[in-house]
Each structure stands twice: as structure tokens, then as C-alpha cells.
Scaffold this motif. Structure first.
Motif, PDB file in Angstrom:
ATOM      1  N   PRO A 267      77.395 -39.958 -15.033  1.00 18.72           N
ATOM      2  CA  PRO A 267      78.318 -39.895 -13.891  1.00 18.72           C
ATOM      3  C   PRO A 267      78.055 -38.630 -13.069  1.00 18.72           C
ATOM      4  N   ARG A 268      78.559 -38.606 -11.859  1.00 12.84           N
ATOM      5  CA  ARG A 268      78.241 -37.517 -10.926  1.00 12.84           C
ATOM      6  C   ARG A 268      78.743 -36.155 -11.395  1.00 12.84           C
ATOM      7  N   ASN A 269      79.770 -36.142 -12.215  1.00 11.60           N
ATOM      8  CA  ASN A 269      80.337 -34.866 -12.671  1.00 11.60           C
ATOM      9  C   ASN A 269      79.582 -34.262 -13.860  1.00 11.60           C
ATOM     10  N   ILE A 270      78.580 -34.996 -14.355  1.00 13.19           N
ATOM     11  CA  ILE A 270      77.872 -34.540 -15.553  1.00 13.19           C
ATOM     12  C   ILE A 270      76.373 -34.442 -15.291  1.00 13.19           C
ATOM     13  N   VAL A 271      75.806 -33.316 -15.699  1.00 13.70           N
ATOM     14  CA  VAL A 271      74.347 -33.154 -15.707  1.00 13.70           C
ATOM     15  C   VAL A 271      73.887 -33.384 -17.143  1.00 13.70           C
ATOM     16  N   PHE A 272      73.010 -34.358 -17.327  1.00 16.57           N
ATOM     17  CA  PHE A 272      72.566 -34.737 -18.668  1.00 16.57           C
ATOM     18  C   PHE A 272      71.080 -34.454 -18.815  1.00 16.57           C
ATOM     19  N   LYS A 273      70.738 -33.608 -19.808  1.00 19.80           N
ATOM     20  CA  LYS A 273      69.354 -33.200 -20.025  1.00 19.80           C
ATOM     21  C   LYS A 273      68.929 -33.535 -21.457  1.00 19.80           C
ATOM     22  N   PRO A 274      68.276 -34.691 -21.658  1.00 18.62           N
ATOM     23  CA  PRO A 274      67.766 -34.998 -23.000  1.00 18.62           C
ATOM     24  C   PRO A 274      66.384 -34.391 -23.218  1.00 18.62           C
ATOM     25  N   TYR A 275      66.123 -33.976 -24.443  1.00 18.81           N
ATOM     26  CA  TYR A 275      64.818 -33.421 -24.815  1.00 18.81           C
ATOM     27  C   TYR A 275      64.378 -34.052 -26.131  1.00 18.81           C
ATOM     28  N   GLY A 276      63.074 -34.146 -26.296  1.00 21.21           N
ATOM     29  CA  GLY A 276      62.512 -34.555 -27.574  1.00 21.21           C
ATOM     30  C   GLY A 276      62.274 -33.325 -28.434  1.00 21.21           C
ATOM     31  N   PHE A 277      61.190 -33.321 -29.182  1.00 18.34           N
ATOM     32  CA  PHE A 277      60.837 -32.145 -29.988  1.00 18.34           C
ATOM     33  C   PHE A 277      60.400 -31.051 -29.019  1.00 18.34           C
ATOM     34  N   THR A 278      61.014 -29.879 -29.092  1.00 17.08           N
ATOM     35  CA  THR A 278      60.849 -28.881 -28.045  1.00 17.08           C
ATOM     36  C   THR A 278      60.764 -27.478 -28.620  1.00 17.08           C
ATOM     37  N   ASP A 279      60.125 -26.593 -27.845  1.00 17.48           N
ATOM     38  CA  ASP A 279      60.062 -25.188 -28.223  1.00 17.48           C
ATOM     39  C   ASP A 279      61.073 -24.350 -27.437  1.00 17.48           C
ATOM     40  N   LYS A 280      62.063 -25.015 -26.821  1.00 19.52           N
ATOM     41  CA  LYS A 280      63.021 -24.328 -25.966  1.00 19.52           C
ATOM     42  C   LYS A 280      64.392 -24.118 -26.620  1.00 19.52           C
ATOM     43  N   MET A 281      64.474 -24.281 -27.928  1.00 15.12           N
ATOM     44  CA  MET A 281      65.782 -24.206 -28.574  1.00 15.12           C
ATOM     45  C   MET A 281      66.461 -22.847 -28.370  1.00 15.12           C
ATOM     46  N   LEU A 282      65.688 -21.770 -28.372  1.00 18.04           N
ATOM     47  CA  LEU A 282      66.291 -20.456 -28.176  1.00 18.04           C
ATOM     48  C   LEU A 282      66.828 -20.314 -26.754  1.00 18.04           C
ATOM     49  N   MET A 283      66.111 -20.866 -25.789  1.00 19.60           N
ATOM     50  CA  MET A 283      66.584 -20.829 -24.410  1.00 19.60           C
ATOM     51  C   MET A 283      67.854 -21.656 -24.258  1.00 19.60           C
ATOM     52  N   PHE A 284      67.888 -22.819 -24.901  1.00 23.09           N
ATOM     53  CA  PHE A 284      69.095 -23.649 -24.851  1.00 23.09           C
ATOM     54  C   PHE A 284      70.286 -22.890 -25.438  1.00 23.09           C
ATOM     55  N   ALA A 285      70.061 -22.242 -26.584  1.00 24.07           N
ATOM     56  CA  ALA A 285      71.140 -21.499 -27.242  1.00 24.07           C
ATOM     57  C   ALA A 285      71.631 -20.352 -26.361  1.00 24.07           C
ATOM     58  N   ALA A 286      70.699 -19.724 -25.654  1.00 29.94           N
ATOM     59  CA  ALA A 286      71.067 -18.605 -24.770  1.00 29.94           C
ATOM     60  C   ALA A 286      71.803 -19.076 -23.527  1.00 29.94           C
ATOM     61  N   ALA A 287      71.639 -20.355 -23.167  1.00 31.81           N
ATOM     62  CA  ALA A 287      72.204 -20.878 -21.919  1.00 31.81           C
ATOM     63  C   ALA A 287      73.530 -21.602 -22.112  1.00 31.81           C
ATOM     64  N   CYS A 288      73.875 -21.983 -23.341  1.00 31.54           N
ATOM     65  CA  CYS A 288      75.021 -22.875 -23.537  1.00 31.54           C
ATOM     66  C   CYS A 288      76.314 -22.111 -23.822  1.00 31.54           C
ATOM     67  N   ASP A 289      77.420 -22.819 -23.711  1.00 34.41           N
ATOM     68  CA  ASP A 289      78.749 -22.279 -24.047  1.00 34.41           C
ATOM     69  C   ASP A 289      79.211 -22.721 -25.424  1.00 34.41           C
ATOM     70  N   LEU A 290      78.692 -23.857 -25.874  1.00 33.00           N
ATOM     71  CA  LEU A 290      79.182 -24.458 -27.118  1.00 33.00           C
ATOM     72  C   LEU A 290      78.064 -25.266 -27.757  1.00 33.00           C
ATOM     73  N   PHE A 291      77.994 -25.187 -29.089  1.00 27.56           N
ATOM     74  CA  PHE A 291      77.069 -26.044 -29.836  1.00 27.56           C
ATOM     75  C   PHE A 291      77.879 -27.142 -30.532  1.00 27.56           C
ATOM     76  N   MET A 292      77.350 -28.376 -30.508  1.00 23.53           N
ATOM     77  CA  MET A 292      77.939 -29.478 -31.258  1.00 23.53           C
ATOM     78  C   MET A 292      76.840 -30.184 -32.039  1.00 23.53           C
ATOM     79  N   GLY A 293      77.096 -30.461 -33.311  1.00 23.68           N
ATOM     80  CA  GLY A 293      76.095 -31.220 -34.061  1.00 23.68           C
ATOM     81  C   GLY A 293      76.117 -30.947 -35.543  1.00 23.68           C
ATOM     82  N   LYS A 294      74.946 -31.073 -36.158  1.00 21.68           N
ATOM     83  CA  LYS A 294      74.772 -31.021 -37.602  1.00 21.68           C
ATOM     84  C   LYS A 294      74.698 -29.577 -38.092  1.00 21.68           C
ATOM     85  N   ALA A 295      75.136 -29.370 -39.323  1.00 22.01           N
ATOM     86  CA  ALA A 295      75.196 -28.024 -39.896  1.00 22.01           C
ATOM     87  C   ALA A 295      73.875 -27.606 -40.510  1.00 22.01           C
TER      88      ALA A 295
END
Length: 385
Positions: A267-295
Motif C-alpha cells: 500500500p502507498r503508506n508502506i515502503v517494502f524492501k525484501p532481500y535474499g541472502f545479503t551482506d547488508k545486515m549491519l546496515m539494516f540494523a543501523a537503520a531500523c527502529d525495531l527488530f522483529m523475528g527469530k531469536a
């Protein structure tokens, strides 16, 4: 005068999720940087010899088991009940010499051929091979292990010289319940990749690098290297939100899920960025406000370094439940099994960021990146002890 051989330290990488690869990379890189001029450093992807399919078979089976645990948590629960019933010695002998019999002899021969003075492990399989070889008198290597989990499970052989792990509670339990001698167990900081220190320019900078909105509440979702767990369900529930969100969904090696996500028109109010296997996990962690998922261990540790709280929706095994409880006790994670309730909590954080402040402060208190250097020093000291 004959040239003396440098002491040889072996770092065997084992893929069974990334939770064993990342700490091994962190320590081996730190050790090589600090002591590589004095010591021969051997890094080997232990099971990935293309000329030996019997070795690769073991790792493929380990990966398959991790995927099974992610799809149905009963698999992990049953395995740990069996471990408790039969104990470490019988269970590990059955696993490596019966269940994975094809790879047992090649693994023993390969590890012996490396002629190590010290073997550093982050996976229970190479630890078992090293302990068996030494017990049989076929090697005389010192054996050190880092357990990526806050508690040492029964799959970890206690014949090693030193067991390193994060969390004082886990150290106490290892000495009390696992028959480790007190001098065998040592507490160290959790291992985070050293390059995490380079991501120090703030959320706004990394959001610009990723091409995502500066002001959207940004949620990072990941369910381990194989993208199982509740990732799919969580994404579709978040896409129903009426809030302005950015959703970063990391599918890892789950190519089918990644391709499915690529076809989504959000929907227009959401930006959705899917990734496969990536080397950008540290950048994602530095850019986000919240993590959701597996422990997963790194799943929670890397966002916490940047002061990012976590909502844990899935624990595939008792190990991941221990990891989750560790971060809950530290005050920077919340366990919400129901995806709809997890999304509602995420939305409440997005609408009222003040609610996140205690979790952010607790997460920032975990921000240490010196664990790999500390362990590198321990390895060097043990080498000459």
C-alpha cells in the motif's frame, strides 16, 4: 639451523545457520590481525571439500535439521529431550558415528591432517571430532570452544580445555550442571563482527544509503539464514497497517519466499524492501527502529548494539528460547508469540516512541564489540600455556 614451524591455530567454519559462522569469522579475523605474524592461522570451511562428498553430506544434514526446527519447533524440543534422556556422550557418539557415519572417518582424518596446536570451535561437531581425536591420542592439540548461546547445551562436549560463553548465568550453570570444572568455563562478551564499529554515522545516513524514507518507522524482520519461522506471516500482517512504515524483510537463503515477496505491491503508506541472502545486515540494523523475528544470537545482538529493541516472535529450539530469555532479562527484548499481537505492539511503538525508551536504553547497554579481541588474546595465551 632448522627453521621451527610456527604454532598452528585452526578455525573450522561450520554452516548450520549463521550463528556459528559469524562468531568464528569475528574471532579468526581478530586473531589473524593481532597474531598472524607469529602464528600460522588456518581458516577452513570444514565440511565443504568439493572432493569429499561425505564431508559435505554432514553439513547438508546439519542445515536440513536447522530448517526442520524452524518449520516445526517440536523437532528441536524432541531432540533436546532425547539429549537429556541419553546424555552427551551417548547422544554425540550416535549423532556423529551412526547418524552421520558417512562423514565421521573423513572428518577425523581431515582434522588430524591439519596438525593443529590449537583448535578453536564454534560448533559442537568439530568440537566432538577434536575431543575424540585427542582422547585416542591421535592429536595433542589444545581445544577451545565459544558457545554462541547464553547456556551451554548438552550437545557441547565437556572434554575441551576451555569453554567460552556470554552471560554469567550460563557460566554458573555450565559449571554446576554440565560437569565442567570451574576453570574450564570463562565468561566473555558476546561476539559481534568487528566491522560493526564502522556503522557509526546514524540512522538517517544509512536510510539514505538504502534509499528508504527518513521519517518512516522502520522495522527489520529476519528469521535466520533460511528465512523460515514466522517471517511470511509477519510481513503480510504488517502490510495491513495504516501507519507510515518501512519494512525490511530478509529472507536469507529462502529463495522461494524472496521471489514471492518481490511480487508484492505494498500500500502507498508502506515502503517494502525484501532481500535474499545479503551482506547488508549491519546496515539494516543501523537503520531500523525495531527488530522483529527469530531469536538467533546475531539476530538480536547486532540490532541491540545500535540501541534497537526486539520483538521475538519465534524460538525454534530450546537454545533460541535461552537466547530470547537472556535478552528479555537484559530488558531489550519482548517475547510475543502471536504475530497479530506482535504487529499491534510494533504499531504502538511507531505511534508512541516514548514507549520504547526503556528498551532502547537497555539495548545500548549491550553495545560491546571487543569480544573477538578478548577471545583472540585468550587463544594466544592458551597456546603457550
Amino acid at each position: 639451523m632448522e627453521n621451527q614451524r610456527k604454532p598452528r591455530v585452526v578455525f573450522p567454519f561450520v554452516e548450520a545457520g549463521m550463528g556459528h559462522i559469524m562468531p568464528m569469522k569475528a574471532v579468526s579475523d581478530a586473531f589473524e590481525k593481532k597474531y598472524g605474524d607469529r602464528v600460522e592461522v588456518i581458516k577452513t570451511y570444514f565440511f565443504q571439500d568439493p572432493d569429499n562428498p561425505d564431508l559435505k553430506y554432514v553439513e547438508d544434514e546439519l542445515i536440513r535439521e536447522v530448517k526442520k526446527h524452524n518449520k516445526n519447533r517440536l523437532n528441536g524440543i524432541i531432540q533436546f529431550l532425547l539429549l537429556r534422556l541419553f546424555g552427551t556422550k551417548i547422544s554425540m557418539k550416535f549423532l556423529h558415528q551412526v547418524r552421520y557415519k558417512r562423514g565421521f572417518k573423513p572428518a577425523m582424518e581431515y582434522l588430524k591432517s591439519l596438525d593443529a596446536d590449537l583448535i578453536f570451535n564454534t560448533h559442537f561437531s568439530t568440537l566432538y571430532y577434536a575431543c575424540e581425536l585427542r582422547e585416542k591420542g591421535l592429536i595433542h592439540s589444545k581445544i577451545i570452544t565459544f558457545c554462541p548461546d547464553p547456556i551451554v547445551g548438552l550437545q557441547w562436549d565437556n572434554r575441551c580445555d576451555l569453554m567460552l560463553l556470554s552471560g554469567s548465568n550460563g557460566v554458573k550453570k555450565a559449571a554446576r550442571f554440565k560437569r565442567f570444572k570451574p576453570e574450564q568455563v570463562k565468561e566473555v562478551p558476546f561476539l559481534i563482527r568487528k566491522e560493526i564499529e564502522q556503522y557509526n554515522k546514524g540512522k538517517q545516513y544509512y536510510r539514505q544509503e538504502l534509499g528508504i524514507p527518513q521519517d518512516n518507522f522502520t522495522i527489520l524482520l529476519a528469521d535466520g539464514a533460511y528465512g523460515a519461522g514466522k517471517l511470511r506471516e509477519s510481513v503480510y500482517e504488517l502490510l495491513k497497517s495504516k501507519l507510515n512504515l518501512t519494512i525490511i524483510a530478509v529472507c536469507g537463503k529462502n529463495q522461494a519466499l524472496y521471489e514471492e515477496f518481490q511480487k508484492i505491491t505494498p500500500p502507498r503508506n508502506i515502503v517494502f524492501k525484501p532481500y535474499g541472502f545479503t551482506d547488508k545486515m549491519l546496515m539494516f540494523a543501523a537503520a531500523c527502529d525495531l527488530f522483529m523475528g527469530k531469536a538467533g544470537a546475531s539476530n538480536l545482538a547486532e540490532p541491540a548494539y545500535f540501541g534497537v529493541p526486539a520483538i521475538v516472535t519465534f524460538c525454534a529450539t530450546p537454545i533460541e528460547r535461552w537466547i530470547c530469555n537472556h535478552y528479555i532479562q537484559k530488558g531489550c527484548a519482548i517475547r510475543v508469540r502471536n504475530v497479530k499481537k506482535a504487529v499491534k505492539l510494533a504499531e504502538s511503538f511507531a505511534q508512541n516512541p516514548e514507549l520504547m525508551k526503556p528498551y532502547i536504553q537497555a539495548a545500548k547497554a549491550q553495545s560491546r564489540s571487543d569480544g573477538a579481541d578478548i577471545i583472540a588474546d585468550i587463544i594466544y595465551e592458551q597456546l603457550y600455556k
